[in-house]
Design a protein around this motif. Structure first.
Motif, PDB file in Angstrom:
ATOM      1  N   LEU A  59       0.830  -1.209   0.000  1.00 41.63           N
ATOM      2  CA  LEU A  59       0.000   0.000   0.000  1.00 41.63           C
ATOM      3  C   LEU A  59       0.865   1.259   0.000  1.00 41.63           C
ATOM      4  CD1 LEU A  59      -2.880  -1.068   2.402  1.00 41.63           C
ATOM      5  CD2 LEU A  59      -2.999  -0.783  -0.090  1.00 41.63           C
ATOM      6  N   GLN A  60       1.970   1.246   0.747  1.00 39.14           N
ATOM      7  CA  GLN A  60       2.900   2.376   0.721  1.00 39.14           C
ATOM      8  C   GLN A  60       3.469   2.551  -0.685  1.00 39.14           C
ATOM      9  OE1 GLN A  60       5.952   2.045   3.718  1.00 39.14           O
ATOM     10  NE2 GLN A  60       4.478   1.444   5.274  1.00 39.14           N
ATOM     11  N   ALA A  61       3.807   1.432  -1.324  1.00 37.68           N
ATOM     12  CA  ALA A  61       4.341   1.482  -2.688  1.00 37.68           C
ATOM     13  C   ALA A  61       3.294   2.017  -3.665  1.00 37.68           C
ATOM     14  CB  ALA A  61       4.816   0.102  -3.119  1.00 37.68           C
ATOM     15  N   LEU A  62       2.042   1.641  -3.461  1.00 35.78           N
ATOM     16  CA  LEU A  62       0.975   2.137  -4.329  1.00 35.78           C
ATOM     17  C   LEU A  62       0.836   3.646  -4.197  1.00 35.78           C
ATOM     18  CD1 LEU A  62      -1.375   1.737  -6.279  1.00 35.78           C
ATOM     19  CD2 LEU A  62      -2.830   1.242  -4.296  1.00 35.78           C
ATOM     20  N   VAL A  63       0.838   4.142  -2.987  1.00 33.90           N
ATOM     21  CA  VAL A  63       0.727   5.588  -2.767  1.00 33.90           C
ATOM     22  C   VAL A  63       1.887   6.310  -3.455  1.00 33.90           C
ATOM     23  CG1 VAL A  63       0.820   7.409  -1.017  1.00 33.90           C
ATOM     24  CG2 VAL A  63      -0.623   5.400  -0.654  1.00 33.90           C
ATOM     25  N   ALA A  64       3.095   5.794  -3.291  1.00 36.48           N
ATOM     26  CA  ALA A  64       4.260   6.420  -3.917  1.00 36.48           C
ATOM     27  C   ALA A  64       4.179   6.340  -5.437  1.00 36.48           C
ATOM     28  CB  ALA A  64       5.542   5.766  -3.418  1.00 36.48           C
ATOM     29  N   THR A  65       3.654   5.247  -5.942  1.00 39.52           N
ATOM     30  CA  THR A  65       3.510   5.090  -7.396  1.00 39.52           C
ATOM     31  C   THR A  65       2.500   6.088  -7.946  1.00 39.52           C
ATOM     32  OG1 THR A  65       4.093   2.754  -7.305  1.00 39.52           O
ATOM     33  CG2 THR A  65       2.835   3.472  -9.222  1.00 39.52           C
ATOM     34  N   LEU A  66       1.380   6.222  -7.270  1.00 37.48           N
ATOM     35  CA  LEU A  66       0.334   7.123  -7.746  1.00 37.48           C
ATOM     36  C   LEU A  66       0.693   8.594  -7.552  1.00 37.48           C
ATOM     37  CD1 LEU A  66      -2.837   5.175  -6.574  1.00 37.48           C
ATOM     38  CD2 LEU A  66      -1.782   5.217  -8.851  1.00 37.48           C
ATOM     39  N   ALA A  67       1.631   8.869  -6.663  1.00 37.33           N
ATOM     40  CA  ALA A  67       2.052  10.256  -6.428  1.00 37.33           C
ATOM     41  C   ALA A  67       2.875  10.813  -7.585  1.00 37.33           C
ATOM     42  CB  ALA A  67       2.858  10.348  -5.132  1.00 37.33           C
ATOM     43  N   ASP A  68       3.413   9.942  -8.406  1.00 32.93           N
ATOM     44  CA  ASP A  68       4.192  10.355  -9.567  1.00 32.93           C
ATOM     45  C   ASP A  68       3.329  10.142 -10.810  1.00 32.93           C
ATOM     46  OD1 ASP A  68       6.030   9.362 -11.951  1.00 32.93           O
ATOM     47  OD2 ASP A  68       7.272  10.671 -10.679  1.00 32.93           O
ATOM     48  N   GLU A  69       2.955  11.230 -11.481  1.00 38.12           N
ATOM     49  CA  GLU A  69       2.004  11.144 -12.589  1.00 38.12           C
ATOM     50  C   GLU A  69       2.468  10.209 -13.700  1.00 38.12           C
ATOM     51  OE1 GLU A  69      -0.251  14.051 -15.797  1.00 38.12           O
ATOM     52  OE2 GLU A  69       0.761  14.932 -14.078  1.00 38.12           O
ATOM     53  N   ARG A  70       3.734  10.305 -14.069  1.00 37.07           N
ATOM     54  CA  ARG A  70       4.254   9.455 -15.138  1.00 37.07           C
ATOM     55  C   ARG A  70       4.178   7.981 -14.744  1.00 37.07           C
ATOM     56  NH1 ARG A  70       8.207   6.301 -15.495  1.00 37.07           N
ATOM     57  NH2 ARG A  70       9.093   7.046 -13.547  1.00 37.07           N
ATOM     58  N   ARG A  71       4.587   7.701 -13.520  1.00 36.71           N
ATOM     59  CA  ARG A  71       4.573   6.322 -13.036  1.00 36.71           C
ATOM     60  C   ARG A  71       3.136   5.809 -12.917  1.00 36.71           C
ATOM     61  NH1 ARG A  71       7.162   6.635  -7.931  1.00 36.71           N
ATOM     62  NH2 ARG A  71       8.923   7.392  -9.104  1.00 36.71           N
ATOM     63  N   ALA A  72       2.238   6.653 -12.448  1.00 37.72           N
ATOM     64  CA  ALA A  72       0.834   6.252 -12.300  1.00 37.72           C
ATOM     65  C   ALA A  72       0.219   5.915 -13.660  1.00 37.72           C
ATOM     66  CB  ALA A  72       0.043   7.359 -11.616  1.00 37.72           C
TER      67      ALA A  72
END
Length: 88
Positions: A14-27
């Motif tokens: 879940l922490q990784a998901l939040v960090a992933t979604l926080a970066d627009e390109r990565r999301a």
């Protein structure tokens, strides 16, 4: 073990998901490559296979894996181990 390390693979994913979604390109890349959409992500927050899929996505592109691990303060190997535990 790093200060933000956790033995709970769900919490780590879940922490990784939040960090992933926080970066627009990565999301955008996550959604495009996994076929998941916002609704599927919401439904999958307690689903080990969905969370494992997220971590597998990060593993498939080392720069993302390293960036997310750095963002949440864990070693990249901890994300890999969390994925393996979620798949078990």
């Amino acid at each position: 073990m790093n200060k933000n390390s956790t033995t709970d693979p769900f919490a780590l994913a879940l922490q990784a998901l939040v960090a992933t979604l926080a970066d627009e390109r990565r999301a955008e890349r996550l959604l495009a490559l996994t076929g998941l959409d916002a609704d599927a992500l919401k439904r999958g927050l307690d689903d080990p296979s969905t969370l494992a899929q997220l971590l597998e996505f990060l593993e498939a592109h080392e720069p993302d894996l390293l960036a997310v691990a750095n963002d949440i303060g864990v070693a990249p190997q901890e994300l890999v181990q969390a994925r393996m535990r979620l798949e078990a």
